[in-house]
Enzyme design. Sequence first.
Site, PDB file in Angstrom:
ATOM      1  N   TYR A 148       0.860  -1.181   0.000  1.00  0.00           N
ATOM      2  CA  TYR A 148       0.000   0.000   0.000  1.00  0.00           C
ATOM      3  C   TYR A 148       0.894   1.228   0.000  1.00  0.00           C
ATOM      4  CZ  TYR A 148      -3.325   3.478   1.829  1.00  0.00           C
ATOM      5  OH  TYR A 148      -4.111   4.596   2.029  1.00  0.00           O
ATOM      6  N   ASP A 243       9.359   2.415  -0.571  1.00  0.00           N
ATOM      7  CA  ASP A 243       8.370   3.107   0.238  1.00  0.00           C
ATOM      8  C   ASP A 243       8.650   2.738   1.690  1.00  0.00           C
ATOM      9  OD1 ASP A 243       6.228   3.876   1.749  1.00  0.00           O
ATOM     10  OD2 ASP A 243       4.709   3.317   0.266  1.00  0.00           O
ATOM     11  N   LYS A 271       5.254   9.073   8.519  1.00  0.00           N
ATOM     12  CA  LYS A 271       5.045   8.595   9.888  1.00  0.00           C
ATOM     13  C   LYS A 271       6.126   9.102  10.852  1.00  0.00           C
ATOM     14  CE  LYS A 271       2.336   4.652   8.268  1.00  0.00           C
ATOM     15  NZ  LYS A 271       0.951   4.949   8.591  1.00  0.00           N
TER      16      LYS A 271
HETATM   17  N1  HOZ Z   1      -0.976   3.435   6.440  1.00  0.00           N
HETATM   18  C1  HOZ Z   1      -1.571   3.018   7.664  1.00  0.00           C
HETATM   19  C2  HOZ Z   1      -1.313   1.593   7.930  1.00  0.00           C
HETATM   20  N2  HOZ Z   1      -1.694   0.731   6.897  1.00  0.00           N
HETATM   21  C3  HOZ Z   1      -2.998   3.265   7.738  1.00  0.00           C
HETATM   22  C4  HOZ Z   1      -3.235   4.649   8.061  1.00  0.00           C
HETATM   23  C5  HOZ Z   1      -4.536   5.022   7.533  1.00  0.00           C
HETATM   24  O1  HOZ Z   1      -4.810   4.682   6.376  1.00  0.00           O
HETATM   25  O2  HOZ Z   1      -5.270   5.627   8.298  1.00  0.00           O
END
Ligand code: HOZ
Length: 431
Positions: A148, A243, A271
């Site tokens: 993702y 990423d 993050k």
């Molecule tokens: N990227 C985060 C963990 N998969 C999720 C954060 C979000 O989409 O709120």
Amino acid sequence: MTNSESRKSSRVAYERAKQVTPGGVNSAARAFGAVGGHPIFIKHAEGAWLTDIDGNRYIDYIGSWGPMILGHQHPQVKHAIQAALEHGTSYGAPTEAETRLAELIIEAVPSVEMVRLVSSGTEATLSTIRLARGATGRDKIVKFAGNYHGHVDSLLVAAGSAAATLAVPNSPGVTKGTSQDTIVLEYNSVASLQATFEEYPNEIAAVILEPVCGNMGCVTPSAEFLQSLRALTEKYGALLVFDEVMCGFRVDQGGAQKLFGIAPDLTVMGKIVGGGLPLAAFGGKQHIMKHVLPAGRVFQAGTLSGNPLATAAGIATLEALRDPEVYKFLELQSAKLAVGLAQSARKHGVPHQLNRVGSMMTLFFHDQPITNWATASRCDTARFAKFFWGLMDRGVYWPCSQFEALFVSLAHTDDLIAQTIAAADEALSQL
Ligand code: HOZ
């Protein structure tokens, strides 16, 4: 023990939120969509603890989905934000702090020579993809199923995280035109990577991946896969993009690229780099980054980019992470948790796999190794949901999907790890 009755205020808050916000949440990953029930609404966070609006306390293993590596309200970060606040909240003009944060990133992350600050991981990824295409003059992007990269249109194909959790790996609204240049391959498959480069030798701008995947649960790359990624992208003139939004500054101070000794051309960060405030970044080799406007012609801009409060939080966090003891402690605590979880699962005869890199891990409910989306997607998600609520009822806040990693922070003391293992043991005994 808590139970659904003791989360009544959250239930009411959720019903109210649903009237004004789609699904009652501002990010789909928070919706508890795969585990049933309703999300808890948070009032307070400190150290490793979350308190919800009903007054229930939980040991937090999400840490805002990764940023809170030092724990909530870490004094250095808090003071840095307070000090920055004295000077204003946004200028839309450069500051020396932005340069300082860029320097800290460059010092820590081996392949990064130049950095652009932005406000979210999604923004960082979409800018990186545009840069890769602009710099190479090619269109195609290779990505891996279950990875993702934020909600970038061209990458919302076979996507992980909430897209996988809520069964929209290919989102409606992403046009064929937008995704026609995206090639999706299976993670850890060297053969398909090789075959794809042979089929499109001069068309691939970049290969993007999570070098430690967190968005289909924690999945690790094989050494052969990593080496092939580097060798094939070099051979065919494509850029290798890591990423590291999740694993950057997490699995090592220098991210997965330092841990594995593989240098990508471009790196996406988010993050932790913002210390819990909205900040992300992308960076890489100077000759590529100099394509970005205004040094070059690839467009990129943002009103809140390098925001002074977020920059202050990022600097304080990265400075704290320069202490090598941090990563030793995280490794120690995470190893204890992983061993405890696996031992309990074995004791109760629960088929499982425990994948971990440093302080990122996932307990998968499956008896075969989890190495890609094909294997992750076969996990027993109903069993996961039961486990999740077993933990919630015992005061442990766990990722609300089998397809997310959990994060250990500096605030997870021996005591808290032991409490978590005891809670998990009880929850596993009841599956
Ligand atoms: N990227 C985060 C963990 N998969 C999720 C954060 C979000 O989409 O709120």
